[in-house]
Design an enzyme around this catalytic site. Structure first.
Site, short mmCIF file in Angstrom:
data_model
loop_
_atom_site.label_atom_id
_atom_site.label_comp_id
_atom_site.label_asym_id
_atom_site.label_seq_id
_atom_site.Cartn_x
_atom_site.Cartn_y
_atom_site.Cartn_z
N GLY A 1 0.02 9.54 9.98
CA GLY A 1 -0.17 9.44 8.53
C GLY A 1 0.47 10.61 7.81
N LYS B 1 3.20 4.79 18.43
CA LYS B 1 3.20 6.18 17.95
C LYS B 1 3.33 7.18 19.11
CE LYS B 1 0.53 5.10 13.78
NZ LYS B 1 -0.82 4.91 13.24
N THR C 1 0.83 -1.21 0.00
CA THR C 1 0.00 0.00 0.00
C THR C 1 0.86 1.26 0.00
OG1 THR C 1 -1.67 -1.21 1.24
CG2 THR C 1 -1.87 1.17 1.24
N GLU D 1 8.81 10.50 9.51
CA GLU D 1 7.62 11.35 9.63
C GLU D 1 6.33 10.54 9.49
OE1 GLU D 1 7.15 15.09 9.97
OE2 GLU D 1 5.43 13.92 10.60
N GLU E 1 -3.44 -2.34 9.69
CA GLU E 1 -2.17 -3.06 9.61
C GLU E 1 -2.42 -4.44 9.03
OE1 GLU E 1 0.88 -1.56 10.70
OE2 GLU E 1 -0.58 0.03 10.50
N LYS F 1 6.37 2.35 12.14
CA LYS F 1 6.41 2.75 13.56
C LYS F 1 6.86 1.62 14.47
CE LYS F 1 2.34 1.66 11.86
NZ LYS F 1 1.37 2.09 10.89
N ASP G 1 -0.54 -0.23 17.86
CA ASP G 1 -0.06 0.73 16.86
C ASP G 1 -0.01 2.15 17.49
OD1 ASP G 1 0.35 1.42 13.86
OD2 ASP G 1 -1.30 2.72 14.46
N GLY H 1 -3.74 5.30 5.21
CA GLY H 1 -4.08 5.11 3.80
C GLY H 1 -2.88 5.36 2.91
N ILE I 1 0.11 13.81 8.39
CA ILE I 1 0.24 15.05 9.18
C ILE I 1 1.72 15.29 9.53
CG2 ILE I 1 -0.46 16.25 11.30
CD1 ILE I 1 -2.78 14.20 11.51
N1 HSE Z 1 -2.96 1.11 10.68
C1 HSE Z 1 -2.50 2.44 10.85
C2 HSE Z 1 -3.68 3.30 11.23
C3 HSE Z 1 -1.87 2.92 9.58
O1 HSE Z 1 -4.81 2.85 11.05
O2 HSE Z 1 -3.50 4.40 11.72
C4 HSE Z 1 -1.22 4.29 9.67
O3 HSE Z 1 -0.14 4.28 10.58
#
Ligand code: HSE
Length: 405
Positions: free
Chosen positions: A129, A200, A11, A124, A185, A100, A196, A297, A131
């Site tokens: 995403g 972050k 992706t 970044e 993911e 990440k 996730d 995305g 931002i």
């Molecule tokens: N799976 C992650 C999310 C992808 O939904 O935020 C972006 O890091």
């Protein structure tokens, strides 16, 4: 011309390839040189796709090519992605990533190698995403002391909560939709269980406070226990349920958590819906700042990876300064953190609940006439845990309430 290689044509990788084929002119005008995707590494073949011209199956070809100065690692995971990143940095190539999990797990070692080799390890796209939150923390708040970061950091779960709340989608339906849109993911457990978001907030907090926060020290709860009834209660309380990654830095140390929170409609984070991410940052001079944008995305994530590639190209043979540090943060015992809690109990436990949690403000919804639900006053986590354990099976659900420090 600057030659780059993309590791992984999934992706994000196909998104990075698309960014440089679609926007090559504007990139060239800003950089003064063309970015040329010399290789794309993937184990698979893509018959009919123009990527075939640059597709390779052997990482060694990229590693051995001195013309490749920047590598985009968008494979994900901490196996081959780790080995390839390490080798690329050791070979004097900058690496830009959206990974990440890898940054949280091996960021310390990889940043050290990058520094020793005079190149950059940029990530970044690992948080928020598309931002530009990491760039803002590293480059814009350089004269501020940041003391809070609170973010909706996972697009998949934000999308799911939105669908469940807006049109009554079931958890499974909402997850399937998020997967179909390319938000989730490879193993969506990382999204729905909060892992996730945990990585972050650990990365963002490390940069925000200039102290290393190990993601393993961040207590993490996901959204799997959230029900439609919880959402109705939240609505009755003038709030929405959001999965937050939250950290605070005080003289006593750093507190960090990932969990679902009731977010009041007076908060900017309340209006961060769908797949969007929102990150609230508080600085001692700045006051409040809020970052908002597409959180997951193909193209938003690819946009952030590509911006890092351009940055690395502008600073070839140089390590770009960041706030990253190896000095460990002093983490506050999670039991000492203070929160308000939203609690639902079975009606039979009403008297006991009132005794255990005096001063709670009651919420009622017609869908659950046989329950007692309330929001407690501010309590220490440790005291709350002791009280709620007395209710045993009579406690139906518990969700923290977000309040700024
Ligand atoms: N799976 C992650 C999310 C992808 O939904 O935020 C972006 O890091």
């Amino acid at each position: 011309m600057i030659n780059i290689a993309i590791l992984g044509y999934g992706t994000v990788g196909s998104g990075v390839y698309r960014v440089f084929s679609t926007n090559h002119e504007v990139v060239e005008s800003r950089l003064g040189e063309r970015i040329h995707v010399k290789y794309v590494l993937d184990l698979r073949d893509f018959p009919g796709d123009p990527v075939t011209e640059v597709l390779v199956h052997d990482f060694q070809i990229i590693l051995d090519d001195p013309e490749v100065s920047i590598v985009a690692e968008v494979m994900g995971g901490t196996g081959a992605a780790y080995t390839f990143t390490k080798k690329a940095l050791e070979a004097g190539k900058s690496v830009c990533t959206s990974n990440k999990a890898l940054v949280a797990e091996h960021g310390r070692e990889l940043m050290k190698i990058a520094k020793e080799k005079g190149v950059s390890y940029l990530f970044e796209a690992s948080c928020g995403g598309g931002i530009p939150i990491i760039r803002a923390i590293n480059d814009s708040f350089t004269a501020d002391v940041i003391d809070e970061v609170a973010g909706i950091l996972n697009g998949t779960t934000n999308y799911m909560l939105y669908r469940m709340g807006e049109d009554g989608s079931s958890f499974d339906e909402a997850l399937k939709e998020a997967q179909a849109m390319g938000y989730a993911e490879a193993d969506p457990t990382a999204d729905v269980e909060g892992h996730d978001a945990c990585r972050k907030i650990a990365i963002l907090s490390t940069l925000a406070y200039g102290k290393y926060i190990d993601y393993r020290d961040v207590p993490t709860e996901g959204i799997t226990k959230i029900t439609i009834e919880d959402m109705k209660y939240a609505e009755a309380a003038g709030a929405r349920i959001k999965l937050l990654g939250l950290s605070r830095d005080t003289a006593e140390g750093t507190t960090a958590i990932v969990a679902p929170f009731l977010v009041d409609k007076s908060e900017s984070l309340y209006n961060v819906n769908d797949v969007f991410n929102g990150i609230y940052v508080h600085g001692n001079m700045l006051g409040d700042a809020m970052f908002y944008g597409s959180g997951a995305g193909m193209l938003p994530t690819a946009s952030a990876v590509s911006a890092d590639i351009v940055d690395a190209a502008l600073h070839l043979s140089k390590t770009i300064r960041t706030n990253w540090t190896d000095e460990a943060a002093h983490m506050v015992d999670p039991g000492e953190a203070c929160w308000k809690f939203f609690v639902r109990t079975k009606a039979a436990a009403q008297e006991m609940a009132e005794g255990l949690f005096p001063g709670g403000s009651v919420i009622r919804i017609p869908e659950c006439p046989d329950e007692t639900a309330f929001i407690t006053p501010l309590m220490r986590q440790r005291d709350f845990d002791a009280a709620i354990s007395k209710l045993g099976e009579d406690a139906v659900s518990v969700i923290r309430v977000y309040q700024r420090a």
